[in-house]
Design a protein around this motif. Structure first.
Motif, PDB file in Angstrom:
ATOM      1  N   VAL A 280       0.867  -1.168   0.000  1.00 28.10           N
ATOM      2  CA  VAL A 280       0.000   0.000   0.000  1.00 28.10           C
ATOM      3  C   VAL A 280       0.909   1.225   0.000  1.00 28.10           C
ATOM      4  CG1 VAL A 280      -1.735   1.291   1.294  1.00 28.10           C
ATOM      5  CG2 VAL A 280      -1.798  -1.216   1.285  1.00 28.10           C
ATOM      6  N   LEU A 281       0.807   2.037  -1.050  1.00 27.71           N
ATOM      7  CA  LEU A 281       1.613   3.256  -1.142  1.00 27.71           C
ATOM      8  C   LEU A 281       0.730   4.458  -0.859  1.00 27.71           C
ATOM      9  CD1 LEU A 281       3.804   2.504  -4.273  1.00 27.71           C
ATOM     10  CD2 LEU A 281       4.499   2.518  -1.881  1.00 27.71           C
ATOM     11  N   LEU A 282       1.154   5.264   0.097  1.00 26.08           N
ATOM     12  CA  LEU A 282       0.400   6.432   0.521  1.00 26.08           C
ATOM     13  C   LEU A 282       1.083   7.704   0.044  1.00 26.08           C
ATOM     14  CD1 LEU A 282      -0.129   5.299   4.219  1.00 26.08           C
ATOM     15  CD2 LEU A 282      -1.665   4.927   2.277  1.00 26.08           C
ATOM     16  N   ARG A 283       0.283   8.729  -0.212  1.00 29.94           N
ATOM     17  CA  ARG A 283       0.841  10.027  -0.617  1.00 29.94           C
ATOM     18  C   ARG A 283       1.378  10.753   0.600  1.00 29.94           C
ATOM     19  NH1 ARG A 283      -2.187  13.646  -4.211  1.00 29.94           N
ATOM     20  NH2 ARG A 283      -0.189  14.677  -4.086  1.00 29.94           N
ATOM     21  N   ARG A 284       2.501  11.379   0.450  1.00 26.24           N
ATOM     22  CA  ARG A 284       3.055  12.195   1.535  1.00 26.24           C
ATOM     23  C   ARG A 284       2.218  13.453   1.661  1.00 26.24           C
ATOM     24  NH1 ARG A 284       9.106  12.579   1.804  1.00 26.24           N
ATOM     25  NH2 ARG A 284       8.445  13.983   3.440  1.00 26.24           N
ATOM     26  N   ASP A 285       2.027  13.881   2.890  1.00 24.79           N
ATOM     27  CA  ASP A 285       1.225  15.077   3.124  1.00 24.79           C
ATOM     28  C   ASP A 285       2.070  16.342   3.258  1.00 24.79           C
ATOM     29  OD1 ASP A 285       2.355  14.436   5.570  1.00 24.79           O
ATOM     30  OD2 ASP A 285       0.530  14.810   6.715  1.00 24.79           O
ATOM     31  N   GLU A 286       3.397  16.173   3.173  1.00 25.09           N
ATOM     32  CA  GLU A 286       4.311  17.307   3.272  1.00 25.09           C
ATOM     33  C   GLU A 286       5.438  17.143   2.261  1.00 25.09           C
ATOM     34  OE1 GLU A 286       4.239  18.232   8.019  1.00 25.09           O
ATOM     35  OE2 GLU A 286       5.690  16.783   7.287  1.00 25.09           O
ATOM     36  N   ILE A 287       5.986  18.269   1.861  1.00 29.80           N
ATOM     37  CA  ILE A 287       7.178  18.283   1.008  1.00 29.80           C
ATOM     38  C   ILE A 287       8.253  19.035   1.765  1.00 29.80           C
ATOM     39  CG2 ILE A 287       8.199  19.171  -1.117  1.00 29.80           C
ATOM     40  CD1 ILE A 287       5.466  18.920  -2.419  1.00 29.80           C
ATOM     41  N   TRP A 288       9.464  18.506   1.772  1.00 31.30           N
ATOM     42  CA  TRP A 288      10.577  19.204   2.419  1.00 31.30           C
ATOM     43  C   TRP A 288      11.204  20.123   1.394  1.00 31.30           C
ATOM     44  CZ3 TRP A 288      12.252  20.673   6.867  1.00 31.30           C
ATOM     45  CH2 TRP A 288      13.542  21.189   6.980  1.00 31.30           C
ATOM     46  N   ASP A 289      11.087  21.409   1.619  1.00 29.78           N
ATOM     47  CA  ASP A 289      11.676  22.422   0.748  1.00 29.78           C
ATOM     48  C   ASP A 289      12.447  23.431   1.594  1.00 29.78           C
ATOM     49  OD1 ASP A 289       9.558  23.589   2.022  1.00 29.78           O
ATOM     50  OD2 ASP A 289       8.523  24.239   0.210  1.00 29.78           O
ATOM     51  N   GLY A 290      13.127  22.895   2.601  1.00 30.90           N
ATOM     52  CA  GLY A 290      13.781  23.735   3.591  1.00 30.90           C
ATOM     53  C   GLY A 290      12.901  23.871   4.822  1.00 30.90           C
ATOM     54  N   GLU A 291      11.638  23.624   4.625  1.00 31.03           N
ATOM     55  CA  GLU A 291      10.624  23.564   5.675  1.00 31.03           C
ATOM     56  C   GLU A 291       9.646  22.470   5.268  1.00 31.03           C
ATOM     57  OE1 GLU A 291       8.650  27.240   6.562  1.00 31.03           O
ATOM     58  OE2 GLU A 291      10.414  28.412   6.029  1.00 31.03           O
ATOM     59  N   CYS A 292       8.841  22.039   6.190  1.00 24.91           N
ATOM     60  CA  CYS A 292       7.797  21.063   5.862  1.00 24.91           C
ATOM     61  C   CYS A 292       6.573  21.815   5.369  1.00 24.91           C
ATOM     62  CB  CYS A 292       7.433  20.213   7.081  1.00 24.91           C
ATOM     63  SG  CYS A 292       8.692  19.013   7.476  1.00 24.91           S
ATOM     64  N   THR A 293       6.348  21.756   4.061  1.00 26.51           N
ATOM     65  CA  THR A 293       5.224  22.453   3.462  1.00 26.51           C
ATOM     66  C   THR A 293       4.109  21.448   3.182  1.00 26.51           C
ATOM     67  OG1 THR A 293       6.743  23.998   2.413  1.00 26.51           O
ATOM     68  CG2 THR A 293       4.508  23.882   1.504  1.00 26.51           C
TER      69      THR A 293
END
Length: 99
Positions: free
Chosen positions: A28-41
């Motif tokens: 089961v692959l889940l979507r990440r709810d945050e992206i690391w772009d120097g901060e958790c967005t």
């Protein structure tokens, strides 16, 4: 890979190399709810990861046949990462390079 080799159904995020490593395992692959772009967005429109994980666990809890299929598929997929598989791939590469 270790979990698959042990016959454990896998729940993971669809980031990094996970989709490739888990391909064909039924994971089961889940979507990440945050992206690391120097901060958790936060990713707009994606449910919180902890909730996604809980839902996936509860869904699998009620599906013993699916868990068994995932376990069998995971064991098969994990064999692609065995020492023997790595050796055979490497030896084949070396043979092709000699030609």
């Amino acid at each position: 890979i270790e979990a698959m080799a042990c016959g454990c159904p896998v729940i993971a995020t669809d980031s990094g190399g996970m989709p490739e490593y888990l391909e064909g395992s039924g994971a089961v692959l889940l979507r990440r709810d945050e992206i690391w772009d120097g901060e958790c967005t936060p990713v707009p429109g994606v449910p919180e990861l902890s909730g996604q994980i809980a839902e996936a666990i509860l869904a699998l809890k009620d599906q013993p046949a699916r868990r068994a299929e995932m376990a069998a598929a995971g064991v098969r997929r994990a064999q692609d990462f065995s020492r023997q598989s790595y050796y055979q791939t490497f030896a084949g590469f070396v043979r092709r390079m000699r030609r």
